[in-house]
Design an enzyme around this catalytic site. Structure first.
Site, PDB file in Angstrom:
ATOM      1  N   GLU A 151       0.810  -1.230   0.000  1.00  0.00           N
ATOM      2  CA  GLU A 151       0.000   0.000   0.000  1.00  0.00           C
ATOM      3  C   GLU A 151       0.842   1.279   0.000  1.00  0.00           C
ATOM      4  O   GLU A 151       0.683   2.159   0.846  1.00  0.00           O
ATOM      5  CB  GLU A 151      -0.947  -0.012   1.211  1.00  0.00           C
ATOM      6  CG  GLU A 151      -1.910  -1.191   1.200  1.00  0.00           C
ATOM      7  CD  GLU A 151      -2.750  -1.285   2.470  1.00  0.00           C
ATOM      8  OE1 GLU A 151      -3.103  -0.245   3.038  1.00  0.00           O
ATOM      9  OE2 GLU A 151      -3.039  -2.423   2.901  1.00  0.00           O
ATOM     10  N   ASN A 199       1.980  -5.266  -3.107  1.00  0.00           N
ATOM     11  CA  ASN A 199       0.613  -5.553  -2.679  1.00  0.00           C
ATOM     12  C   ASN A 199      -0.162  -4.260  -2.500  1.00  0.00           C
ATOM     13  O   ASN A 199       0.319  -3.329  -1.859  1.00  0.00           O
ATOM     14  CB  ASN A 199       0.663  -6.315  -1.339  1.00  0.00           C
ATOM     15  CG  ASN A 199      -0.674  -6.910  -0.951  1.00  0.00           C
ATOM     16  OD1 ASN A 199      -1.335  -7.558  -1.759  1.00  0.00           O
ATOM     17  ND2 ASN A 199      -1.069  -6.692   0.295  1.00  0.00           N
ATOM     18  N   HIS A 235     -10.502  -6.198  -0.703  1.00  0.00           N
ATOM     19  CA  HIS A 235     -11.421  -6.025   0.440  1.00  0.00           C
ATOM     20  C   HIS A 235     -12.625  -5.266  -0.127  1.00  0.00           C
ATOM     21  O   HIS A 235     -12.526  -4.070  -0.404  1.00  0.00           O
ATOM     22  CB  HIS A 235     -10.781  -5.206   1.555  1.00  0.00           C
ATOM     23  CG  HIS A 235      -9.623  -5.868   2.224  1.00  0.00           C
ATOM     24  ND1 HIS A 235      -9.753  -6.968   3.013  1.00  0.00           N
ATOM     25  CD2 HIS A 235      -8.307  -5.575   2.230  1.00  0.00           C
ATOM     26  CE1 HIS A 235      -8.570  -7.340   3.497  1.00  0.00           C
ATOM     27  NE2 HIS A 235      -7.674  -6.515   3.018  1.00  0.00           N
ATOM     28  N   GLU A 267      -6.166 -10.649  -0.367  1.00  0.00           N
ATOM     29  CA  GLU A 267      -6.858 -10.397   0.910  1.00  0.00           C
ATOM     30  C   GLU A 267      -8.380 -10.363   0.725  1.00  0.00           C
ATOM     31  O   GLU A 267      -9.087  -9.592   1.334  1.00  0.00           O
ATOM     32  CB  GLU A 267      -6.352  -9.084   1.529  1.00  0.00           C
ATOM     33  CG  GLU A 267      -4.845  -9.033   1.681  1.00  0.00           C
ATOM     34  CD  GLU A 267      -4.349  -7.795   2.390  1.00  0.00           C
ATOM     35  OE1 GLU A 267      -5.163  -7.072   3.000  1.00  0.00           O
ATOM     36  OE2 GLU A 267      -3.128  -7.536   2.353  1.00  0.00           O
ATOM     37  N   ASP A 269     -12.107 -10.451   0.854  1.00  0.00           N
ATOM     38  CA  ASP A 269     -13.258 -10.645   1.727  1.00  0.00           C
ATOM     39  C   ASP A 269     -14.384  -9.779   1.163  1.00  0.00           C
ATOM     40  O   ASP A 269     -14.142  -8.748   0.539  1.00  0.00           O
ATOM     41  CB  ASP A 269     -12.985 -10.356   3.211  1.00  0.00           C
ATOM     42  CG  ASP A 269     -12.207  -9.072   3.467  1.00  0.00           C
ATOM     43  OD1 ASP A 269     -11.402  -9.055   4.422  1.00  0.00           O
ATOM     44  OD2 ASP A 269     -12.408  -8.089   2.718  1.00  0.00           O
TER      45      ASP A 269
HETATM   46  O1  G3I Z   1      -2.947  -8.348  19.851  1.00  0.00           O
HETATM   47  C1  G3I Z   1      -3.157  -7.003  20.318  1.00  0.00           C
HETATM   48  C2  G3I Z   1      -3.834  -7.038  21.675  1.00  0.00           C
HETATM   49  O2  G3I Z   1      -2.950  -7.634  22.617  1.00  0.00           O
HETATM   50  C3  G3I Z   1      -4.191  -5.607  22.096  1.00  0.00           C
HETATM   51  O3  G3I Z   1      -4.882  -5.645  23.320  1.00  0.00           O
HETATM   52  C4  G3I Z   1      -5.059  -4.989  21.001  1.00  0.00           C
HETATM   53  C5  G3I Z   1      -5.467  -3.567  21.341  1.00  0.00           C
HETATM   54  O4  G3I Z   1      -4.446  -2.677  20.944  1.00  0.00           O
HETATM   55  O5  G3I Z   1      -4.327  -4.949  19.760  1.00  0.00           O
HETATM   56  C6  G3I Z   1      -4.045  -6.288  19.328  1.00  0.00           C
HETATM   57  O6  G3I Z   1      -3.316  -6.210  18.134  1.00  0.00           O
HETATM   58  C7  G3I Z   1      -4.121  -5.810  17.022  1.00  0.00           C
HETATM   59  C8  G3I Z   1      -3.988  -6.900  15.945  1.00  0.00           C
HETATM   60  O7  G3I Z   1      -4.663  -6.497  14.744  1.00  0.00           O
HETATM   61  C9  G3I Z   1      -4.566  -8.225  16.415  1.00  0.00           C
HETATM   62  O8  G3I Z   1      -5.945  -8.066  16.598  1.00  0.00           O
HETATM   63  C10 G3I Z   1      -3.546  -4.492  16.498  1.00  0.00           C
HETATM   64  O9  G3I Z   1      -3.792  -3.476  17.451  1.00  0.00           O
HETATM   65  C11 G3I Z   1      -4.235  -4.142  15.176  1.00  0.00           C
HETATM   66  O10 G3I Z   1      -3.595  -3.008  14.609  1.00  0.00           O
HETATM   67  C12 G3I Z   1      -4.088  -5.315  14.197  1.00  0.00           C
HETATM   68  O11 G3I Z   1      -4.799  -4.984  13.031  1.00  0.00           O
HETATM   69  C13 G3I Z   1      -4.363  -5.676  11.846  1.00  0.00           C
HETATM   70  C14 G3I Z   1      -4.114  -4.598  10.775  1.00  0.00           C
HETATM   71  O12 G3I Z   1      -3.837  -5.212   9.516  1.00  0.00           O
HETATM   72  C15 G3I Z   1      -2.931  -3.729  11.157  1.00  0.00           C
HETATM   73  O13 G3I Z   1      -1.759  -4.505  11.176  1.00  0.00           O
HETATM   74  C16 G3I Z   1      -5.469  -6.640  11.392  1.00  0.00           C
HETATM   75  O14 G3I Z   1      -5.514  -7.760  12.273  1.00  0.00           O
HETATM   76  C17 G3I Z   1      -5.209  -7.138   9.987  1.00  0.00           C
HETATM   77  O15 G3I Z   1      -6.331  -7.869   9.494  1.00  0.00           O
HETATM   78  C18 G3I Z   1      -4.956  -5.976   9.036  1.00  0.00           C
HETATM   79  O16 G3I Z   1      -4.643  -6.500   7.788  1.00  0.00           O
HETATM   80  C19 G3I Z   1      -4.353  -5.514   6.767  1.00  0.00           C
HETATM   81  C20 G3I Z   1      -3.229  -6.055   5.909  1.00  0.00           C
HETATM   82  O17 G3I Z   1      -2.096  -6.319   6.714  1.00  0.00           O
HETATM   83  C21 G3I Z   1      -2.916  -5.077   4.777  1.00  0.00           C
HETATM   84  N1  G3I Z   1      -4.115  -4.814   3.980  1.00  0.00           N
HETATM   85  C22 G3I Z   1      -5.254  -4.305   4.773  1.00  0.00           C
HETATM   86  C23 G3I Z   1      -5.593  -5.307   5.876  1.00  0.00           C
HETATM   87  C24 G3I Z   1      -6.813  -4.854   6.661  1.00  0.00           C
HETATM   88  O18 G3I Z   1      -6.520  -3.647   7.342  1.00  0.00           O
END
Ligand code: G3I
Length: 364
Positions: A151, A199, A235, A267, A269
């Protein structure tokens, strides 16, 4: 209605009023159709029996949803934590699955020690080179393809401001995609055998953004920069114009593969509206199946499209619920109880029909 037995799924395909016993899984049909069928995975869920068994039965490729990102791998400046990524690789190896890596360079969701570290451009250049080299060497031979850059372009196709480009960047800011070229060269040095992908989100159709991705990849390829593929995230909301989306996706896949690169749907969905009780509507789930069908068909119809990956596989674990503040969800092929949805059956039917029908458009 499903009869769950250890070997065969028997599904009553309501629209046909007959018992359709599908002896196959997505994985088995994908193997026959010579395409990878993958899903984003959360290592923390691998201990859940239904999660692990569905994953192993239905997919031949997995990708870390978060486990290989900077904020997981790099708890601090001096260390690397590969435990979650290694757990995912172990699962894949024990089930004969390929592993996609995601993602080495992203301007978002980086750890605070990095974003608040006030590093100079030279220091950031060293940090990024070191990250790419160490991570790719660690997973070398285990991860067959990487989302090297994620991105990097905005909706108009311009290079986004980011810590890696111009805030303060790695020393080649204001030079467009030069930093992207540099990191692909570093990635190839680190693991010459891995396929290297760019990507992108919202770049699936024909638009200024997808035109910019196409122009960038064409330029990089012409200058022999080691880039092997483009990831189209997909998405998407269910309430889109299916035909228009599919037509534009086909055209985009065709022009990208004509450059000699792979296209991966990375990705996928298809989110639907959710009511305050967390329920979606039957007509939305039927339309969702049609959307999945059109996208899988568009990929299968071009041999250069070599992977179809959803961003998770069960509605029990999806980023969309939190991202949409509970207004959208149910975006994946299996429901929260791991029962296959109409979307699953649509994907399975297209993969089954896809056997041997993959025209040779321009395979990379
Ligand atoms: O695991 C921690 C938890 O311990 C904590 O309490 C909580 C609150 O801060 O955060 C948790 O981590 C989160 C993690 O997801 C697991 O749920 C992060 O804050 C959160 O930022 C993270 O979001 C991920 C996001 O990318 C950012 O990295 C999503 O799971 C994931 O699906 C999303 O995926 C992205 C791709 O990498 C790139 N393309 C878009 C896609 C959707 O945004």
């Amino acid at each position: 209605m499903y009869c769950l037995n250890p070997i065969r799924w028997c599904a009553v395909a309501v629209s046909w009023g007959c018992l359709v016993c599908s002896a196959q899984s997505l994985r088995q049909e994908a193997d026959h159709a010579e395409v990878l069928i993958g899903t984003a995975v959360r290592p923390s869920q691998l201990s859940e029996v239904n999660y692990a068994s569905t994953l192993a039965r239905e997919y031949n490729m997995i990708e870390a949803e978060d486990a290989m990102k900077w904020w997981v791998l790099r708890p601090d400046r001096a260390s690397f934590d590969f435990r979650q990524g290694d757990e995912l690789v172990r699962f894949a190896e024990s089930h004969g699955m390929k592993v996609r890596g995601h993602c080495l360079v992203w301007g978002r969701y980086n750890p605070e020690w990095l974003t608040q570290g006030h590093f100079t451009t030279d220091q950031l250049s060293h940090l990024l080179h070191e990250h790419i080299t160490n991570v790719m060497k660690h997973f070398s031979g285990q991860v067959f393809a990487w989302d090297v850059v994620n991105e990097a372009l905005d909706e108009n196709g311009n290079v986004r401001d980011s810590i890696w480009y111009n805030q303060p960047g790695i020393g080649i800011s204001a030079k467009g995609t030069a930093y992207i070229e540099q990191v692909f060269r570093w990635a190839h040095e680190a693991d010459p055998h891995a396929l290297l992908f760019y990507n992108e989100a919202e770049g699936e159709g024909m638009s200024r953004k997808s035109d910019a991705v196409y122009a960038m990849v064409k330029d990089l390829r012409q200058r022999h920069v080691p880039i092997d593929g483009v990831g189209l995230q997909m998405h998407i909301p269910v309430d889109l114009d299916i035909e228009k989306r599919a037509t534009e996706l086909r055209a985009n896949i065709a022009r990208l593969t004509a450059l000699g690169v792979h296209v991966h749907i990375t990705e996928l969905d298809v989110s639907v509206p959710i009511d305050t009780k967390g329920n979606s509507q039957a007509q939305d789930l039927k339309r969702q199946a049609d959307v999945f069908r059109s996208i899988v068909r568009a990929c299968l119809d071009n041999r250069g499209c070599t992977a179809i990956q959803t961003w998770g596989f069960t509605d029990k674990y999806s980023w969309i619920g939190s991202h949409s503040h509970g207004t959208r969800g149910d975006a994946l092929p299996f429901d929260r109880t791991y029962a296959p949805k109409a979307a699953y059956r649509a994907i399975l039917q297209e993969l089954s029909a896809g056997r041997g029908s993959r025209e040779l458009h321009t395979s990379p």
